[in-house]
Design a protein around this motif. Structure first.
Motif, PDB file in Angstrom:
ATOM      1  N   TYR A  34     -35.828  20.957  -8.625  1.00 34.37           N
ATOM      2  CA  TYR A  34     -35.700  21.643  -7.345  1.00 34.37           C
ATOM      3  C   TYR A  34     -37.043  22.080  -6.758  1.00 34.37           C
ATOM      4  CZ  TYR A  34     -30.724  21.446  -8.092  1.00 34.37           C
ATOM      5  OH  TYR A  34     -29.440  20.986  -8.272  1.00 34.37           O
ATOM      6  N   TYR A  51     -20.082  17.269  -0.568  1.00 39.45           N
ATOM      7  CA  TYR A  51     -20.055  18.156  -1.727  1.00 39.45           C
ATOM      8  C   TYR A  51     -18.895  17.812  -2.643  1.00 39.45           C
ATOM      9  CZ  TYR A  51     -21.572  22.319  -4.156  1.00 39.45           C
ATOM     10  OH  TYR A  51     -22.082  23.178  -5.091  1.00 39.45           O
ATOM     11  N   TRP A  77     -28.347  31.088  -7.929  1.00 35.66           N
ATOM     12  CA  TRP A  77     -28.719  29.934  -8.743  1.00 35.66           C
ATOM     13  C   TRP A  77     -29.101  30.343 -10.157  1.00 35.66           C
ATOM     14  CZ3 TRP A  77     -26.889  25.793  -6.862  1.00 35.66           C
ATOM     15  CH2 TRP A  77     -26.846  25.578  -5.479  1.00 35.66           C
ATOM     16  N   ASP A 102     -26.719  27.980 -12.719  1.00 32.37           N
ATOM     17  CA  ASP A 102     -27.272  26.937 -13.586  1.00 32.37           C
ATOM     18  C   ASP A 102     -27.191  27.278 -15.067  1.00 32.37           C
ATOM     19  OD1 ASP A 102     -27.894  24.909 -11.797  1.00 32.37           O
ATOM     20  OD2 ASP A 102     -29.752  25.871 -11.186  1.00 32.37           O
ATOM     21  N   GLU A 133     -19.496  29.285  -5.931  1.00 33.37           N
ATOM     22  CA  GLU A 133     -20.321  28.109  -5.630  1.00 33.37           C
ATOM     23  C   GLU A 133     -19.890  27.442  -4.330  1.00 33.37           C
ATOM     24  OE1 GLU A 133     -21.037  23.559  -7.275  1.00 33.37           O
ATOM     25  OE2 GLU A 133     -19.609  24.895  -8.263  1.00 33.37           O
ATOM     26  N   SER A 138     -22.906  27.167  -1.927  1.00 36.17           N
ATOM     27  CA  SER A 138     -23.634  25.907  -1.931  1.00 36.17           C
ATOM     28  C   SER A 138     -23.136  24.927  -0.874  1.00 36.17           C
ATOM     29  CB  SER A 138     -23.555  25.262  -3.319  1.00 36.17           C
ATOM     30  OG  SER A 138     -24.456  24.189  -3.415  1.00 36.17           O
ATOM     31  N   LEU A 180     -25.543  24.003   2.585  1.00 36.82           N
ATOM     32  CA  LEU A 180     -26.090  22.707   2.966  1.00 36.82           C
ATOM     33  C   LEU A 180     -26.060  22.513   4.479  1.00 36.82           C
ATOM     34  CD1 LEU A 180     -24.641  20.218   0.306  1.00 36.82           C
ATOM     35  CD2 LEU A 180     -27.056  20.691   0.738  1.00 36.82           C
ATOM     36  N   TRP A 232     -34.541  25.088   1.004  1.00 36.72           N
ATOM     37  CA  TRP A 232     -33.208  25.432   0.501  1.00 36.72           C
ATOM     38  C   TRP A 232     -33.087  25.086  -0.983  1.00 36.72           C
ATOM     39  CZ3 TRP A 232     -28.990  28.110   0.621  1.00 36.72           C
ATOM     40  CH2 TRP A 232     -27.827  27.653   0.012  1.00 36.72           C
ATOM     41  N   THR A 233     -33.538  23.882  -1.340  1.00 38.94           N
ATOM     42  CA  THR A 233     -33.465  23.504  -2.745  1.00 38.94           C
ATOM     43  C   THR A 233     -34.497  24.261  -3.586  1.00 38.94           C
ATOM     44  OG1 THR A 233     -34.928  21.613  -2.334  1.00 38.94           O
ATOM     45  CG2 THR A 233     -32.576  21.199  -2.231  1.00 38.94           C
ATOM     46  N   VAL A 242     -33.306  27.082  -5.660  1.00 33.29           N
ATOM     47  CA  VAL A 242     -32.784  26.799  -7.004  1.00 33.29           C
ATOM     48  C   VAL A 242     -33.919  26.917  -8.033  1.00 33.29           C
ATOM     49  CG1 VAL A 242     -31.490  25.174  -8.426  1.00 33.29           C
ATOM     50  CG2 VAL A 242     -31.146  25.214  -5.948  1.00 33.29           C
TER      51      VAL A 242
END
Length: 518
Positions: A68, A154, A312, A316, A419, A423, A427, A446-447, A450
């Motif tokens: 990320y 997604y 995140w 994760d 989520e 998430s 997006l 945005w990423t 993470v």
């Protein structure tokens, strides 16, 4: 008489992107979901057993940080040089090579870690671009379909993840690492072929030329422009960020190279962003008003992204902390702990249509407007609640209770609901808020949230290695694992409260393109 209103039309090229994403996500989650078990049972056997779990977590979250972080590179290359399509295609080939390294070098730490690096580069580099590229296929005539497309996007991610989560742990157990890591490589190659097949149908947005009034030039002007009788507080803050980053780099032996580098990046970005926002008006007159206003909008978006990072941190860890907890729970002999992760994508595939066709309309009928930011704030809070539940499970296990692995269904359900709210919604939100010249870069930020979320995990792991911190935790009567679970739960709930307060004053933007581009 008036002409009949035409219904918005779906872009014909979307199926190529969706099919490619389904295979790529099977590829990514297939290798990611068996990474911790493989490290624990094969690659890290030379590490003492009592340290192996922590080492596996560090490797896993360092890998995720890389995945990320590289979106920054991919977004910049696409926006400035090669465009999204070419960048996605070439980085996908690097991605395939990385998978090959994992399959070939299953007994070599150096070779295996090289494969992880190549996958992080390829997967991370294309990550913001694929969703942004899909957004490019829509315009003002059919933008109402974009959120459904992002939900479908997604859904596809989780379709691939579901089957990967079920099958890969069994393949690793019964056929070994070469097969278990090789099959995701084959799927990634198929994903690349699918993407290539749609090349003549895509809308290709050309790279943006270097803009003297772009984001970084405006930031630089705001920091460096002097105003008579006023202190340059913004520049001082940026310098403090630089000094703090240097301190983080000096402490790499303590923090670890990945955590140290990420800390340095976060400190530079954070202090520089705050400093620039304080005196952004100094850039007005040197740069056009629309450029200055655009930078202010981007900085406001980045604040929201920063507040999503605790989500995140929690999400994760289902592939590290929750697997380690599952190892100590009772389960059927055939059932591998990593297979519990299949519950997450399965629930996503159920919740997305349920939310869109049942829950959201019901809430709207109650007079509550469901904005993207309200969904995201609620999702962060619900994710924190899932960790209160998993922490309570850990307390019962620490007390001597033998609990079934299926107790984890409850926190998985809560985590997945959170989520979907964060998430999937984020997006489309990130794309819609991004000015034209920064589509790839904003999706990269945005990423990057993470990356920062996983950085908090590494820092938490470093902190509990300190005897002083360990002693304080022992005094609470909880195990280190349980204490960390409740800590992360509180971290997310606090972030959700701040997010909700900040979101109340946020002004939504609409940056979908106006006309079809050939």
């Amino acid at each position: 008489m008036t002409a009949p209103v035409q219904s918005p039309q779906w872009p014909r090229q979307i199926p190529y992107i969706i099919a490619s994403e389904a295979c790529e996500r099977f590829s990514f989650y297939g290798m990611r979901n068996i990474l911790t078990p493989f490290l624990m049972t094969a690659l890290l056997l030379s590490v003492p057993e009592h340290l192996r779990g922590a080492m596996a977590k560090d490797v896993f979250h360092s890998f995720v940080i890389g995945v990320y972080f590289f979106p920054l590179l991919g977004g910049w290359i696409a926006d400035r040089f090669f465009g999204k399509y070419n960048t996605i295609l070439w980085l996908s080939l690097i991605y395939c090579v990385g998978h090959a390294f994992l399959a070939i070098f299953e007994h070599s730490v150096q070779g295996f870690y090289t494969g992880l690096f190549l996958i992080a580069l390829g997967s991370g580099g294309i990550k913001p671009l694929v969703s942004s590229f899909m957004g490019d296929q829509f315009d003002q005539t059919n933008k109402s379909l974009a959120q459904k497309a992002f939900d479908m996007f997604y859904f596809t991610i989780n379709f691939g993840s579901f089957f990967a989560s079920l099958s890969m742990p069994l393949l690793l157990k019964n056929f070994g690492a070469a097969v278990a890591f090789g099959i995701p490589g084959v799927l990634m190659f198929i994903a690349t072929v699918f993407f290539w097949l749609g090349r003549k149908r895509y809308v290709h947005m050309p790279p943006e030329p270097k803009d003297p009034h772009g984001f970084l030039p405006v930031i630089r002007t705001a920091l460096l422009t002097k105003v008579a009788g006023q202190a340059n507080v913004g520049l001082v803050l940026a310098l403090i960020g630089g000094v703090s980053a240097a301190y983080a780099l000096v402490n790499i032996p303590t923090l670890g190279i990945v955590a140290g580098l990420c800390c340095a990046l976060v400190l530079v970005m954070g202090f520089t962003g705050v400093g620039a926002s304080l005196q952004l008006e100094r850039a007005r007159g040197i740069h056009p008003d629309h450029a200055v206003d655009g930078v202010r909008s981007v900085l406001r978006i980045l604040v929201l992204f920063a507040l999503v990072t605790p989500f995140w941190s929690l999400f994760d860890q289902k592939a590290s902390t929750w697997i380690l907890q599952a190892n100590d729970m009772t389960k059927p002999e055939w059932f591998e702990p990593a297979m519990m992760q299949a519950l997450n994508p399965l629930l996503v595939m159920l919740l997305i249509p349920f939310n869109n066709f049942v829950l959201y309309p019901m809430i709207e009928r109650m007079g509550i407007k469901l904005t993207a930011l309200r969904k995201m704030g609620a999702g962060i809070a619900i994710t924190g609640l899932s960790w209160i539940v998993v922490g309570a499970i850990q307390l019962m296990m620490d007390g001597g209770s033998a609990l079934s692995i299926f107790w984890q269904i409850i926190p998985y359900a809560l985590l997945t609901f959170g989520e979907v709210l964060v998430s999937a919604t984020g997006l489309e939100f990130a794309y819609s808020q991004a000015p034209k010249a920064m589509k790839g870069s904003i999706m990269s930020f945005w990423t990057l949230s993470v990356t920062v979320g996983n950085l908090w995990v590494l820092l938490a792991n470093v902190s509990v290695k300190s005897p002083a911190v360990t002693d304080k935790i022992v005094q609470t009567g909880m195990s280190i694992t349980a204490f960390q679970m409740f800590f992360f739960a509180g971290f997310a709930i606090l972030a959700a409260l701040i997010f909700a307060l900040y979101a109340r004053s946020y002004q939504m933007q609409d940056h979908y393109r106006q006309v079809q581009v050939a």
